[in-house]
Design an enzyme around this catalytic site. Structure first.
Site, PDB file in Angstrom:
ATOM      1  N   HIS A 114       0.845  -1.191   0.000  1.00  0.00           N
ATOM      2  CA  HIS A 114       0.000   0.000   0.000  1.00  0.00           C
ATOM      3  C   HIS A 114       0.884   1.246   0.000  1.00  0.00           C
ATOM      4  O   HIS A 114       1.953   1.244   0.607  1.00  0.00           O
ATOM      5  CB  HIS A 114      -0.884  -0.014   1.253  1.00  0.00           C
ATOM      6  CG  HIS A 114      -1.946   1.038   1.252  1.00  0.00           C
ATOM      7  ND1 HIS A 114      -1.852   2.189   1.992  1.00  0.00           N
ATOM      8  CD2 HIS A 114      -3.100   1.118   0.564  1.00  0.00           C
ATOM      9  CE1 HIS A 114      -2.932   2.929   1.783  1.00  0.00           C
ATOM     10  NE2 HIS A 114      -3.701   2.310   0.918  1.00  0.00           N
ATOM     11  N   SER A 316      -7.638 -15.439  -1.482  1.00  0.00           N
ATOM     12  CA  SER A 316      -8.041 -14.068  -1.730  1.00  0.00           C
ATOM     13  C   SER A 316      -9.443 -13.987  -2.328  1.00  0.00           C
ATOM     14  O   SER A 316      -9.916 -14.938  -2.951  1.00  0.00           O
ATOM     15  CB  SER A 316      -7.034 -13.431  -2.686  1.00  0.00           C
ATOM     16  OG  SER A 316      -7.501 -12.202  -3.151  1.00  0.00           O
TER      17      SER A 316
END
Lengths: 396, 396
Positions: A114, A316
């Protein structure tokens, strides 16, 4: 004013209806808490040290923190944490604690981390090293090892992604630890786990590697507005109590202590989280995680069936696929895009019906931009791997 | 769960009723916005660049920012800003912008500055210098000048308090600028104005010095949960657009830009602020500020009448007085204390009736701890000045 707000509300209804791209669970119901909106609830200072300001929700905050400390296996008297304003605050705090523990440490984070990880390094004037990633989005551990060995003189502060932002890839925590220890960094490293989304999903996935403080990690953060769902952004940050002593400052004015990034802190956020933890509990989350993973598989399979290149990492619920070439369509479904790829994050608010409606529109609009098949499907093998690509060269 | 929340609600009613010590306006009514609590409103990224996430309130955020930019006299195309999570975030942002403008700048802040100023210096690895204060709490400008002259080789980043936390003192912005320019710092300084509380009150006080971007300042921040009143902490940060270019990073994933401290941002906060600005407007704030200042004078005068040492800075609604020696009483009224002094911040939610009830109890309980006058009143001349002290030595 009433008419402005009414129009705005309708806009929010429509936008909430068509949202697929960001990892926010938009399906929540906090009617029971509406009665509290009239109060200025502020958990200023430390969650564990009551300040003189009485309109707070510390008892709920500590309840939520206890739940997460148990989830990540850190004893009540060995953890410290707080409810943050968002995932970024968790990363800013975790990396700052790492820097205070190892003032000359170098920050290692994969290029798929991120953006707040490298922002932290810049803010804190830390040396930082960008580690390569595999096609999956996971940290390339051989590159990590190589870079570590080039910097053996300085401790390592490592940002480990428990679900990257774009591809939902989970870095291999065990391998990261093994490499650190075998490269001469034993007791000279600090690991912050950025679990913004999957920090709360992974514990409920069978066969998933475990994020736990029984391993030598320093902190874990997770967002509250993502998997849990919340009217405003928030998050949970848990670290080892031993790290906080050097870090915190007493603030007499508050009759509390300052060890958080922010000073005044939103006291409503812990109430939202507390409500959901109580209503859904461990079992409820488990069910929702399973449904999200199933729906993500459904989306990935359906995309492949209609000839769209798509990838879904194991563990995921983030489905990565060919970026639609119609910006209006991207805006309508609020897809997050990067380069040639887009993604849908399958959250509890994303139902099969919503996915079907999205797929139906995608097929129609895609036929336009590929001119009914006269233009070739783009190659995105570099981004998602040849086995997932649906271009003329790669499709089987 | 319902009974836990009902009990908690009663506790909040009682605590809100008896709150005097912190600068929060607890009197607000946002019923019109209750319908929006069901949405996950997130202004992720830059307020001025719409991201792909559609459930946001940027239009309201920009409206609020425009209002504040006008208040502090910066043209629409010349300012940049955002709604923060609290006063601390404003200071963290302002000081960081200062550091990016002058990477080797030294932070100067008076010792009465909010603790977040020095926290910022530590986080950002900046050199910082603590400047002395006068008894009023104002920055001691002769000490400031002296310290500047000792560090002429490095630019100055100055935190100017528009209302200190404990004494509500307003630093002399014009004198600070004059000293900087006359000490050889022309074009080599950055001023951040921490207007957490008074940033919004000062413009409505007659004869008050002006906080304006027509003076060479770099940024101003103010809290939203203080004078305006808001269910959760928030704030407004305004800076010059020219400073933000070097500072921000494009984030493709968001289709927006990252120039804020936090990433995901509470989209409800701008709505609360927008509502109040619309309902009260300039005139409404003016009236409330006048009433607060009147009530603060009433409290200061009444305290002095009953023999309690008390100080009230001009331009301020923060009444500083002898610290009560009864911790239960301090807790009950949620007084903020430091050393030998306590304070009451007179906000719009603090009425004459509430002050009378507080004074009545204070006189009674004080009589106990002074044993009906057999113990002398403490001397707090050092903290509030001899002319404000009510001890045997100083009282007239």
């Amino acid at each position: 004013m009433a008419s402005v707000l009414a129009r705005y509300r309708w806009r929010l209804v429509e936008r909430t209806e068509h949202h697929l791209g960001y990892p926010y669970n938009l399906d929540f119901e906090y009617g029971a808490l509406a009665q509290l909106q009239h109060f200025s609830i502020n958990n200023i200072g430390d969650p564990f040290i009551e300040s003189n300001y009485g309109v707070h929700s510390r008892q709920f905050e500590v309840g939520v923190l206890d739940w997460f400390a148990r989830l990540w296996e850190l004893e009540k008297n060995e953890y410290w944490g707080y409810i943050t304003n968002c995932g970024t605050e968790g990363n800013l705090h975790g990396i700052l604690v790492g820097r205070e523990v190892f003032p000359d440490g170098i920050l290692y984070a994969s290029k798929d981390s991120h953006y707040s990880a490298f922002k932290a390094a810049r803010m804190y004037r830390m040396e930082s090293i960008k580690v390569k990633t595999l096609v999956s989005g996971e940290m390339d551990c051989s590159d990590f090892e190589q870079k570590l060995l080039q910097n053996k003189d300085k401790p390592a502060i490592v940002n480990v992604n428990i679900g990257t932002t774009v591809k939902g890839a989970v870095d291999d925590l065990d391998l990261v630890i093994k490499i650190l220890e075998e490269s001469g960094f034993k007791n000279r490293f600090y690991i912050h786990c950025d679990g913004a989304l999957f920090g709360l999903m992974l514990p409920f996935v069978k066969r998933a590697p475990k994020v736990t403080f029984k391993k030598p990690i320093g902190s874990v953060s997770v967002s509250g507005h993502k998997f849990v769902g919340c009217p405003m952004p928030c998050g949970v940050q848990i670290t080892r109590r031993e790290h906080i002593g050097a870090f915190s400052r007493d603030v007499e004015y508050l009759a509390s202590r300052d060890a958080t990034i922010m000073g005044s802190r939103n006291g409503h956020a812990p109430l939202f989280l507390w409500c959901t933890l109580n209503k859904k509990g461990y079992k409820g989350f488990q069910k929702e995680v399973q449904r999200c993973l199933q729906n993500a598989h459904y989306l990935r399979n359906r995309l492949r069936e209609v000839g769209v290149g798509a990838m879904l990492n194991e563990l995921s619920s983030t489905v990565v696929f060919e970026r639609p070439r119609d910006e209006e369509f991207v805006r309508k479904w609020q897809l997050a895009c990067q380069g040639n790829i887009a993604h849908v994050v399958v959250m509890p608010s994303v139902t099969i019906e919503k996915l079907d409606s999205f797929l139906h529109e995608l097929v129609q609009t895609r036929s336009n931009w590929l001119q009914g098949g006269r233009n070739p499907a783009p190659c995105i093998a570099e981004e998602i791997g040849g086995e997932n690509c649906a271009c003329a060269l790669h499709k089987k």
